[in-house]
Design an enzyme around this catalytic site. Sequence first.
Site, mmCIF file in Angstrom:
data_model
loop_
_atom_site.group_PDB
_atom_site.id
_atom_site.type_symbol
_atom_site.label_atom_id
_atom_site.label_comp_id
_atom_site.label_asym_id
_atom_site.label_seq_id
_atom_site.Cartn_x
_atom_site.Cartn_y
_atom_site.Cartn_z
ATOM 1 N N TYR A 129 47.100 20.751 25.182
ATOM 2 C CA TYR A 129 46.368 21.188 26.412
ATOM 3 C C TYR A 129 46.999 20.130 27.356
ATOM 4 O O TYR A 129 48.136 19.658 27.129
ATOM 5 C CB TYR A 129 44.825 20.717 26.259
ATOM 6 C CG TYR A 129 43.962 21.389 27.430
ATOM 7 C CD1 TYR A 129 44.075 22.892 27.589
ATOM 8 C CD2 TYR A 129 43.076 20.649 28.102
ATOM 9 C CE1 TYR A 129 43.336 23.374 28.727
ATOM 10 C CE2 TYR A 129 42.274 20.857 29.003
ATOM 11 C CZ TYR A 129 42.525 22.380 29.428
ATOM 12 O OH TYR A 129 41.849 22.923 30.502
ATOM 13 N N ARG A 182 50.823 30.702 38.727
ATOM 14 C CA ARG A 182 50.382 28.907 39.191
ATOM 15 C C ARG A 182 49.952 28.409 38.016
ATOM 16 O O ARG A 182 49.020 28.327 37.533
ATOM 17 C CB ARG A 182 49.376 28.955 40.185
ATOM 18 C CG ARG A 182 48.973 27.980 41.241
ATOM 19 C CD ARG A 182 48.383 27.134 40.249
ATOM 20 N NE ARG A 182 46.718 27.042 40.141
ATOM 21 C CZ ARG A 182 46.093 26.735 39.035
ATOM 22 N NH1 ARG A 182 46.694 26.321 37.996
ATOM 23 N NH2 ARG A 182 44.981 26.795 39.054
ATOM 24 N N LYS A 200 44.714 27.173 25.885
ATOM 25 C CA LYS A 200 43.258 27.221 26.514
ATOM 26 C C LYS A 200 42.725 27.919 25.058
ATOM 27 O O LYS A 200 41.386 27.491 24.936
ATOM 28 C CB LYS A 200 43.068 28.360 27.423
ATOM 29 C CG LYS A 200 43.547 27.753 28.778
ATOM 30 C CD LYS A 200 42.401 26.900 29.621
ATOM 31 C CE LYS A 200 42.905 26.232 30.664
ATOM 32 N NZ LYS A 200 41.869 25.471 31.509
ATOM 33 N N GLU A 271 43.179 33.274 33.855
ATOM 34 C CA GLU A 271 43.830 31.730 34.088
ATOM 35 C C GLU A 271 45.113 31.645 34.833
ATOM 36 O O GLU A 271 46.029 32.361 34.494
ATOM 37 C CB GLU A 271 44.014 31.212 32.571
ATOM 38 C CG GLU A 271 44.121 29.664 32.497
ATOM 39 C CD GLU A 271 42.816 29.024 33.010
ATOM 40 O OE1 GLU A 271 41.827 29.241 32.266
ATOM 41 O OE2 GLU A 271 43.030 28.213 33.779
ATOM 42 N N ASP A 272 45.251 30.730 35.834
ATOM 43 C CA ASP A 272 46.236 30.145 36.443
ATOM 44 C C ASP A 272 47.083 31.480 37.071
ATOM 45 O O ASP A 272 48.228 31.588 37.084
ATOM 46 C CB ASP A 272 47.367 29.352 35.442
ATOM 47 C CG ASP A 272 46.525 27.922 35.351
ATOM 48 O OD1 ASP A 272 45.547 27.788 35.454
ATOM 49 O OD2 ASP A 272 47.465 27.325 34.823
ATOM 50 N N ASP A 294 38.778 31.259 35.272
ATOM 51 C CA ASP A 294 38.423 29.882 34.880
ATOM 52 C C ASP A 294 38.713 28.771 35.786
ATOM 53 O O ASP A 294 37.865 28.039 36.132
ATOM 54 C CB ASP A 294 39.243 29.437 33.854
ATOM 55 C CG ASP A 294 39.089 27.935 33.088
ATOM 56 O OD1 ASP A 294 37.871 27.810 33.110
ATOM 57 O OD2 ASP A 294 39.908 27.457 32.696
ATOM 58 N N ASP A 295 39.704 29.298 36.697
ATOM 59 C CA ASP A 295 40.170 28.222 37.844
ATOM 60 C C ASP A 295 39.069 28.435 38.946
ATOM 61 O O ASP A 295 38.862 27.038 39.519
ATOM 62 C CB ASP A 295 41.495 28.576 38.197
ATOM 63 C CG ASP A 295 42.442 28.158 37.123
ATOM 64 O OD1 ASP A 295 42.743 27.305 36.748
ATOM 65 O OD2 ASP A 295 43.154 29.064 36.659
ATOM 66 N N ASN A 445 46.339 18.950 37.899
ATOM 67 C CA ASN A 445 47.073 18.792 36.382
ATOM 68 C C ASN A 445 48.471 19.244 36.762
ATOM 69 O O ASN A 445 48.867 20.093 37.585
ATOM 70 C CB ASN A 445 46.290 19.737 35.489
ATOM 71 C CG ASN A 445 44.973 19.201 35.067
ATOM 72 O OD1 ASN A 445 44.648 18.340 35.055
ATOM 73 N ND2 ASN A 445 44.157 20.046 35.365
#
Length: 603
Positions: A129, A182, A200, A271-272, A294-295, A445
């Site tokens: 991760y 992203r 994830k 995600e992302d 999630d973000d 991150n």
Amino acid sequence: MWKLARFAAASLARSRRFSTAIPGPCMVHKRGADILHDPWFNKDTGFPLTERDRLGLRGLLPPRVISFEHQYERFMNSYRSLEKNTRGQSDKFVSLAKWRILNRLHDRNETLYYRVLIDNIKEFAPIIYTPTVGLVCQNYSGLYRRPRGMYFSAKDKGEMMSMIYNWPANQVDMIVLTDGSRILGLGDLGVQGIGIPIGKLDMYVAAAGMNPQRILPVMLDVGTNNQKLLEDPLYLGVRQPRLDGEEYLAVVDEFMEAVHARWPKAIVQFEDFQMKWAFETLDRYRKKFCMFNDDIQGTAGVALAGLLGTVRAQGRPLSDFVNQKIVVVGAGSAGLGVLKMAVEAVSRMTGCSETAAKSQFYLIDKNGLVTTERSNLDPAAVPFAKHQRDLEGLAEGASIIEVVKKIKPHVLVGLSGVGGIFNEEVLKAMRESVSTKPAIFAMSNPTMNAECTAIDAFNHAGENIVFASGSPFENVNLGNEKIGHVNQANNMYLFPGIGLGSLLSGARLITDGMLQEAAECLASYMTEEDIHKGILYPSIDCIRNVTAEVGAAVLRAAVAEGVAEGHGDVGSKELKHMSKEDTVGYVRENMWFPEYSPLVHEK
Ligand SMILES: NC(=O)C1=CN([C@@H]2O[C@H](COP(=O)(O)OP(=O)(O)OC[C@H]3O[C@@H](n4cnc5c(N)ncnc54)[C@H](O)[C@@H]3O)[C@@H](O)[C@H]2O)C=CC1
Ligand SMILES: CC(=O)C(=O)O
Ligand SMILES: [Mg+2]
């Protein structure tokens, strides 16, 4: 019917590292070498002789049968040797070497892989991760050896409904989907972003006990605007600029319809995605499918739990949250998600309107303080733009240092993706905070994108701060036997529970109420004693416990909100009659745990 006694027995067996209880049989439709090449069924040298006979494996393996414990020990010894042999090499080299050895095990023997991951989650999470997964994504085309998950590209338009049936598992519970636009704070990595859904979902297995046979990482490859990747001869994705507008949405729509057609109960975690599509797709699908972003939503819950923790850390009642001045740096999917949830919390606590609840929050993006003076402001940021009357002498576009000096915030949150922007001057200015225990959340991150390091935060902002980062840092030795505690404010504390609670409730949709309960459950997890030491989140070592509690909170909220349809043999009526403790037990009992099952061949 769910039985508490069965759960108690199962958890007791699991508390012993290697249980002697015999797990139930597992059907396999393959024989011989095909089994050895399937990481789900493969036990390597662990196949007992009777099973070797039954499955046509005799002669395909060295004769000695090695126990699971010994296989485990052998792997850990190899891992420790690798650590020793790479000493002195660059961090990047060592991290990738560690990722490779784990990845090889993942590709070969999933049971052993997930067992070492669960038992050593604190040590291995930074590899599978953040931060190492970021490095893996950056180098993915070169590191690629075997496929994992599914790839739907811009060239598959019109084919997805049939492609989805190429996935070999009959049932899929959890999908993590990205378009690679992203990836962490690393920008557009195109198809190479697949590392994120894989990482994830590894966390889903480790933290939530999702069955790894029922998870699916997915890459929607709609091209990339990363010129370096487009020119890289090794690049494995579609070599075209990203699709945009209706063309883009048509691809995502087709994928979502295909998933829903084959697995109507599958949960999809977005995600992302770059901000505009993160918000647009959440709006577009959340009333139609069981999905969340999630973000935006996972991060918001974790941040809110941390923000409430900082109020307790100051020795103040939770109701004082409504008086905390909070500066959020980064007006993207994560920063705006945090603001939205925090404002809703203030509004709930005070009973005031959300407009009034916004007064204590300040939002900064790459152009500085966001105010109503700004032209071309993203619609998602508009509700958080400061009005002239509330600016306290600050101008549109004021810098971070100007805002911190003027506002003296209780909390400074970084979700900008820009490494080091909480520089010495900004951190020193936090010494003037109106709080007795100012908080600094450098949540971006991977590690190199964190707004500041833990050491810099304690050195410059003072020893009495509360500190959290998105990627892990070591605790800081402050001398005189004092420790500066580092918290990991990462959505990993919530997304596994959101997914598991939604799955086990059979939720039709994921509602704001379910997400709010998840955040409140995490916020109440820590004891006063820990909180006073500056520890806002539990250690990742107990992530399964956290997820059981969060999952149960989500499940109960799904029941209360009328979206729970039940799961497997447990119908919505039974869910409704479970006490809080029963729900936690039910969630725990449904967590998959890696151990070798006897394999039974079925044609
Ligand atoms: N710790 C956690 O659990 C999570 C952390 N993140 C991290 O948050 C970061 C941002 O994610 P998103 O919001 O999705 O990205 P995004 O790209 O949607 O937003 C980034 C925002 O930062 C602003 N920004 C850029 N440079 C800046 C500067 N010099 N000063 C102030 N603001 C600046 C941009 O204007 C934009 O508003 C990433 O690094 C990501 O890894 C995201 C989700 C969860
Ligand atoms: C943690 C996470 O989801 C991110 O950095 O994007
Ligand atoms: Mg993310």
